[in-house]
Design a protein around this motif. Structure first.
Motif, PDB file in Angstrom:
ATOM      1  N   VAL A  62       0.857  -1.196   0.000  1.00  0.00           N
ATOM      2  CA  VAL A  62       0.000   0.000   0.000  1.00  0.00           C
ATOM      3  C   VAL A  62       0.885   1.235   0.000  1.00  0.00           C
ATOM      4  O   VAL A  62       1.589   1.511   0.976  1.00  0.00           O
ATOM      5  CB  VAL A  62      -0.938   0.010   1.217  1.00  0.00           C
ATOM      6  CG1 VAL A  62      -1.849   1.239   1.151  1.00  0.00           C
ATOM      7  CG2 VAL A  62      -1.765  -1.263   1.288  1.00  0.00           C
ATOM      8  N   ASP A  63       0.839   1.971  -1.071  1.00  0.00           N
ATOM      9  CA  ASP A  63       1.676   3.159  -1.207  1.00  0.00           C
ATOM     10  C   ASP A  63       1.168   4.282  -0.315  1.00  0.00           C
ATOM     11  O   ASP A  63       0.001   4.684  -0.413  1.00  0.00           O
ATOM     12  CB  ASP A  63       1.677   3.616  -2.664  1.00  0.00           C
ATOM     13  CG  ASP A  63       2.623   4.776  -2.905  1.00  0.00           C
ATOM     14  OD1 ASP A  63       3.686   4.810  -2.255  1.00  0.00           O
ATOM     15  OD2 ASP A  63       2.287   5.653  -3.722  1.00  0.00           O
ATOM     16  N   GLY A  64       2.014   4.774   0.590  1.00  0.00           N
ATOM     17  CA  GLY A  64       1.680   5.941   1.395  1.00  0.00           C
ATOM     18  C   GLY A  64       1.164   5.658   2.790  1.00  0.00           C
ATOM     19  O   GLY A  64       0.972   6.580   3.571  1.00  0.00           O
ATOM     20  N   VAL A  65       0.947   4.390   3.128  1.00  0.00           N
ATOM     21  CA  VAL A  65       0.478   4.061   4.469  1.00  0.00           C
ATOM     22  C   VAL A  65       1.673   3.988   5.415  1.00  0.00           C
ATOM     23  O   VAL A  65       2.796   3.690   4.999  1.00  0.00           O
ATOM     24  CB  VAL A  65      -0.311   2.727   4.456  1.00  0.00           C
ATOM     25  CG1 VAL A  65       0.623   1.520   4.352  1.00  0.00           C
ATOM     26  CG2 VAL A  65      -1.214   2.600   5.676  1.00  0.00           C
ATOM     27  N   VAL A  66       1.441   4.301   6.699  1.00  0.00           N
ATOM     28  CA  VAL A  66       2.488   4.234   7.720  1.00  0.00           C
ATOM     29  C   VAL A  66       2.009   3.345   8.864  1.00  0.00           C
ATOM     30  O   VAL A  66       0.861   2.913   8.889  1.00  0.00           O
ATOM     31  CB  VAL A  66       2.880   5.638   8.232  1.00  0.00           C
ATOM     32  CG1 VAL A  66       3.508   6.470   7.119  1.00  0.00           C
ATOM     33  CG2 VAL A  66       1.675   6.353   8.825  1.00  0.00           C
ATOM     34  N   SER A  67       2.900   3.096   9.816  1.00  0.00           N
ATOM     35  CA  SER A  67       2.593   2.117  10.858  1.00  0.00           C
ATOM     36  C   SER A  67       2.673   2.706  12.261  1.00  0.00           C
ATOM     37  O   SER A  67       3.452   3.618  12.537  1.00  0.00           O
ATOM     38  CB  SER A  67       3.569   0.940  10.770  1.00  0.00           C
ATOM     39  OG  SER A  67       3.264  -0.054  11.732  1.00  0.00           O
TER      40      SER A  67
END
Length: 243
Positions: free
Chosen positions: A148-153
């Motif tokens: 998923v491009d652009g997701v963070v954790s």
């Protein structure tokens, strides 16, 4: 730089103003406002009350389950996050663990959709690091961040987690936020004062601060849901951040 704060749903029984007063009293600087009690999606008045506390908005804590929740639920969540000027919206990667979810496609597609719409409103989608989702293991979480491009954790420890694996997870994920608490091997039902896991949190906080990037360290899951224990945990967290 680590920003000390709390997750508002730590005290679901308190009002927005009471959460703000407690956090300020304890010297905390930020709050992740929960979407289930304190700032429901679409409740502009509640969002403004949250802003009136004067505390930094660390994130908007939603209960949107990518690939499962109705996509129509996403718009009021993102609009409320925009009202809060929240830098992140916390979401959940489905409702099944990686071993029980052979088809990751629906979750990936829903997350990409969420990322694109969040970006248009000036916020980012952040994944809860949690069992029974596609972030239940480090390998699956890393894979999802690639998918998923652009997701963070986010990151939070498992009950009784060892120090080596915790530091490795944090180093690998580079999370934007850590939920800070101390659990025994019994998990949610075996809570300790935060100081009980100094062995875990001191190296984890050091790792989180290593690159100088601003991140949130937010208290959650207090022993006996006690405000007094919370005050002690806040003192503990602040003392570690000063060392």
């Amino acid at each position: 730089m680590l920003i000390p704060g709390l997750v508002s749903v730590t005290f679901r029984q308190l009002t927005v103003s009471e959460i703000g007063e407690l956090a300020t009293e304890c010297g905390l600087r930020a709050v992740e406002w929960g979407g289930d009690v304190h700032v429901p999606p679409g409740d502009v008045a509640a969002a403004r009350r949250a802003l009136d506390t004067g505390l930094k908005v660390a994130a908007y804590g939603s209960y949107y389950r990518a690939g499962v929740s109705d996509r129509a639920d996403l718009a009021p969540i993102l609009e409320t996050a925009a009202e809060l000027d929240a830098p992140f919206v916390r979401v959940w990667a489905g409702t099944a663990g990686s071993a029980e979810c052979p088809d990751r496609g629906p979750v990936i597609e829903a997350l990409q959709h969420a990322v694109e719409h969040a970006d248009a409103l000036g916020t980012k989608i952040a994944l809860e690091y949690h069992p029974n989702t596609l972030t239940d293991t480090l390998d699956s979480a890393v894979r999802l961040l690639d998918e998923v491009d652009g997701v963070v954790s986010y990151w939070q420890p498992r009950g009784g987690q060892d120090v080596f694996s915790a530091v490795h997870e944090v180093r690998t994920l580079e999370p934007v936020t850590a939920h800070v608490f101390s659990w025994g091997s019994g998990g949610f039902k075996e809570r300790f004062p935060l100081a009980e896991r100094r062995d875990l949190w001191k190296p984890v906080l050091t790792e989180l601060a290593r690159d100088g990037v601003e991140r949130n360290a937010l208290l959650e899951f207090v022993l006996d849901d006690s405000p007094e224990q919370f005050r002690e945990d806040a003192r503990t967290l602040l003392s570690w951040l000063k060392q």
